[in-house]
Motif scaffolding. Structure first.
Motif, short mmCIF file in Angstrom:
data_model
loop_
_atom_site.label_atom_id
_atom_site.label_comp_id
_atom_site.label_asym_id
_atom_site.label_seq_id
_atom_site.Cartn_x
_atom_site.Cartn_y
_atom_site.Cartn_z
N UNK A 4 0.86 -1.18 0.00
CA UNK A 4 0.00 0.00 0.00
C UNK A 4 0.89 1.23 0.00
N UNK A 5 0.32 2.38 -0.37
CA UNK A 5 1.05 3.64 -0.33
C UNK A 5 1.44 3.92 1.12
N UNK A 6 2.59 4.55 1.32
CA UNK A 6 3.10 4.87 2.64
C UNK A 6 2.07 5.66 3.43
N UNK A 7 1.77 5.20 4.64
CA UNK A 7 0.82 5.87 5.50
C UNK A 7 -0.63 5.68 5.10
N UNK A 8 -0.86 4.94 4.04
CA UNK A 8 -2.22 4.76 3.55
C UNK A 8 -2.85 3.48 4.04
N UNK A 10 -5.55 2.50 2.38
CA UNK A 10 -6.40 2.22 1.22
C UNK A 10 -6.05 0.91 0.55
N UNK A 11 -6.57 0.72 -0.65
CA UNK A 11 -6.33 -0.53 -1.39
C UNK A 11 -4.87 -0.68 -1.79
N UNK A 35 -2.22 0.06 -12.44
CA UNK A 35 -1.96 1.25 -13.25
C UNK A 35 -3.02 2.33 -13.08
N UNK A 36 -4.15 2.01 -12.45
CA UNK A 36 -5.14 3.04 -12.13
C UNK A 36 -4.78 3.77 -10.84
N UNK A 37 -3.86 3.20 -10.06
CA UNK A 37 -3.51 3.77 -8.76
C UNK A 37 -2.13 4.44 -8.73
N UNK A 38 -1.24 4.03 -9.63
CA UNK A 38 0.13 4.56 -9.61
C UNK A 38 0.59 4.88 -11.02
#
Length: 52
Positions: A4-8, A10-11, A35-38
């Protein structure tokens, strides 16, 4: 395995299969990105998901 994204909370934005089933053994050692997220930048270019 998911990341997951740092501190996130989320999905996940990336995942891998360190020990895939024998039928898909070639996936071992690879990481896939949502690819929809990053946005993925390789070297000086941007990966668009389209191969020449």
């Amino acid at each position: 395995m998911h990341w997951r994204a740092s501190g996130g909370g989320g999905p996940g934005i990336a995942w891998a299969y360190p020990e895939p089933f024998p039928q898909v053994a070639r996936l071992a050692g690879h990481v896939a990105f949502d690819l929809d997220a990053v946005g993925v930048t390789l070297g000086a270019g941007v990966f668009t998901g389209v191969r020449p």
